[in-house]
Design an enzyme around this catalytic site. Structure first.
Site, mmCIF file in Angstrom:
data_model
loop_
_atom_site.group_PDB
_atom_site.id
_atom_site.type_symbol
_atom_site.label_atom_id
_atom_site.label_comp_id
_atom_site.label_asym_id
_atom_site.label_seq_id
_atom_site.Cartn_x
_atom_site.Cartn_y
_atom_site.Cartn_z
ATOM 1 N N SER A 81 -3.038 -7.576 2.988
ATOM 2 C CA SER A 81 -3.187 -7.457 4.443
ATOM 3 C C SER A 81 -3.531 -8.821 5.041
ATOM 4 O O SER A 81 -3.050 -9.161 6.128
ATOM 5 C CB SER A 81 -4.283 -6.451 4.793
ATOM 6 O OG SER A 81 -3.925 -5.171 4.351
ATOM 7 N N HIS A 119 0.848 -1.206 0.000
ATOM 8 C CA HIS A 119 0.000 0.000 0.000
ATOM 9 C C HIS A 119 0.883 1.255 0.000
ATOM 10 O O HIS A 119 0.631 2.194 -0.743
ATOM 11 C CB HIS A 119 -0.866 0.062 1.264
ATOM 12 C CG HIS A 119 -1.906 -0.997 1.390
ATOM 13 N ND1 HIS A 119 -2.040 -1.780 2.511
ATOM 14 C CD2 HIS A 119 -2.888 -1.399 0.542
ATOM 15 C CE1 HIS A 119 -3.067 -2.613 2.356
ATOM 16 N NE2 HIS A 119 -3.589 -2.414 1.167
ATOM 17 N N LYS A 175 -16.184 -7.581 6.317
ATOM 18 C CA LYS A 175 -14.954 -7.985 7.005
ATOM 19 C C LYS A 175 -15.000 -7.601 8.482
ATOM 20 O O LYS A 175 -15.460 -6.528 8.824
ATOM 21 C CB LYS A 175 -13.752 -7.281 6.365
ATOM 22 C CG LYS A 175 -13.494 -7.689 4.924
ATOM 23 C CD LYS A 175 -12.224 -7.012 4.415
ATOM 24 C CE LYS A 175 -11.994 -7.262 2.932
ATOM 25 N NZ LYS A 175 -10.918 -6.436 2.371
ATOM 26 N N ARG A 234 -2.397 -5.990 -8.420
ATOM 27 C CA ARG A 234 -1.418 -7.054 -8.177
ATOM 28 C C ARG A 234 -1.565 -8.075 -9.310
ATOM 29 O O ARG A 234 -1.550 -7.712 -10.458
ATOM 30 C CB ARG A 234 -1.667 -7.674 -6.800
ATOM 31 C CG ARG A 234 -1.260 -6.738 -5.688
ATOM 32 C CD ARG A 234 -1.820 -7.154 -4.369
ATOM 33 N NE ARG A 234 -3.251 -6.933 -4.333
ATOM 34 C CZ ARG A 234 -4.002 -7.027 -3.252
ATOM 35 N NH1 ARG A 234 -3.464 -7.364 -2.107
ATOM 36 N NH2 ARG A 234 -5.293 -6.797 -3.305
HETATM 37 P P1 ADP Z 1 -5.992 -6.022 0.805
HETATM 38 O O1 ADP Z 1 -6.892 -6.232 1.984
HETATM 39 O O2 ADP Z 1 -6.329 -6.874 -0.403
HETATM 40 O O3 ADP Z 1 -4.544 -6.018 1.102
HETATM 41 P P2 ADP Z 1 -7.089 -3.303 0.535
HETATM 42 O O4 ADP Z 1 -8.563 -3.418 0.414
HETATM 43 O O5 ADP Z 1 -6.606 -2.631 1.751
HETATM 44 O O6 ADP Z 1 -6.298 -4.605 0.279
HETATM 45 O O7 ADP Z 1 -6.475 -2.609 -0.775
HETATM 46 C C1 ADP Z 1 -6.579 -1.285 -1.112
HETATM 47 C C2 ADP Z 1 -5.965 -1.074 -2.467
HETATM 48 O O8 ADP Z 1 -4.576 -1.359 -2.427
HETATM 49 C C3 ADP Z 1 -6.520 -1.935 -3.610
HETATM 50 O O9 ADP Z 1 -6.513 -1.150 -4.781
HETATM 51 C C4 ADP Z 1 -5.509 -3.054 -3.710
HETATM 52 O O10 ADP Z 1 -5.484 -3.606 -5.007
HETATM 53 C C5 ADP Z 1 -4.230 -2.300 -3.428
HETATM 54 N N1 ADP Z 1 -3.162 -3.159 -2.893
HETATM 55 C C6 ADP Z 1 -3.226 -3.972 -1.832
HETATM 56 N N2 ADP Z 1 -2.049 -4.602 -1.632
HETATM 57 C C7 ADP Z 1 -1.217 -4.164 -2.617
HETATM 58 C C8 ADP Z 1 0.130 -4.465 -2.999
HETATM 59 N N3 ADP Z 1 0.845 -5.371 -2.328
HETATM 60 N N4 ADP Z 1 0.666 -3.813 -4.051
HETATM 61 C C9 ADP Z 1 -0.087 -2.935 -4.757
HETATM 62 N N5 ADP Z 1 -1.368 -2.628 -4.477
HETATM 63 C C10 ADP Z 1 -1.932 -3.227 -3.428
#
Ligand code: ADP
Length: 162
Positions: free
Chosen positions: A128, A17, A41, A90
């Site tokens: 996450s 992120h 969630k 991703r």
């Molecule tokens: P997650 O729970 O899947 O980690 P979130 O809902 O918090 O993700 O994700 C927020 C945004 O950040 C989404 O656009 C997701 O695709 C992106 N994101 C999450 N992890 C990564 C990563 N490792 N690299 C790039 N973008 C990411």
């Protein structure tokens, strides 16, 4: 002034992120990282805790602000004069869902565009939930989690009920 919004659950914020935030902050005058409330969630961290964590981790980025929202992202973007939604992409599995969301958001707010930044290769498989899984079983998370939130995360995940 070009304002973008980067939405997500951020439970917790990972280095994947943070990488997207640092890159998007260079492209816009202002970037709002917006913690979205998701009914499906059960989060590890409260909304307030997640906002605080993101503020600590992005303290070095002067044009980044942190907020949270309960409701439609398209409406939030309109209220806050955001022209663009930032998303991290991703593996291919993110694509279909994100493409659909982008279409819906554009339908709801035709002024709004979505911009996709591809994940850095070292964060390609990072999420996450993967961090929570690894943390639960005691893996070293140095490459995946920002140092500013490491102790708080380890303390919470070790005290989590199974
Ligand atoms: P997650 O729970 O899947 O980690 P979130 O809902 O918090 O993700 O994700 C927020 C945004 O950040 C989404 O656009 C997701 O695709 C992106 N994101 C999450 N992890 C990564 C990563 N490792 N690299 C790039 N973008 C990411």
């Amino acid at each position: 002034m070009k304002i973008a919004v980067y939405p997500g659950s951020f439970d917790p914020i990972t280095n994947g992120h943070l990488n997207i935030i640092e890159r998007a902050a260079k492209l816009f005058d202002r970037l709002i990282v917006c913690v979205m409330v998701n009914h499906d969630k059960k989060p590890l961290f409260s909304l307030q805790e997640r906002e605080d964590q993101i503020r600590r981790v992005t303290a070095h980025l002067s044009n980044v602000t942190v907020d949270s929202h309960f409701g439609l992202l398209a409406a939030y973007a309109k209220e806050h004069n955001c022209c663009t939604i930032i998303k991290g992409l991703r593996a291919g599995s993110d694509f279909e869902k994100e493409f659909q969301m982008a279409m819906i958001n554009r339908k709801l707010n035709p002024e709004l565009d979505s911009m996709f930044l591809t994940a850095e290769h070292q964060f390609m498989y990072l999420s996450s939930s993967a961090v929570k899984e690894m943390g639960y079983y005691g893996a070293d998370l140095e490459d995946f989690l920002p140092a500013e939130i490491m102790d708080e995360f380890i303390h919470r995940i070790r005290n989590k009920e199974a």
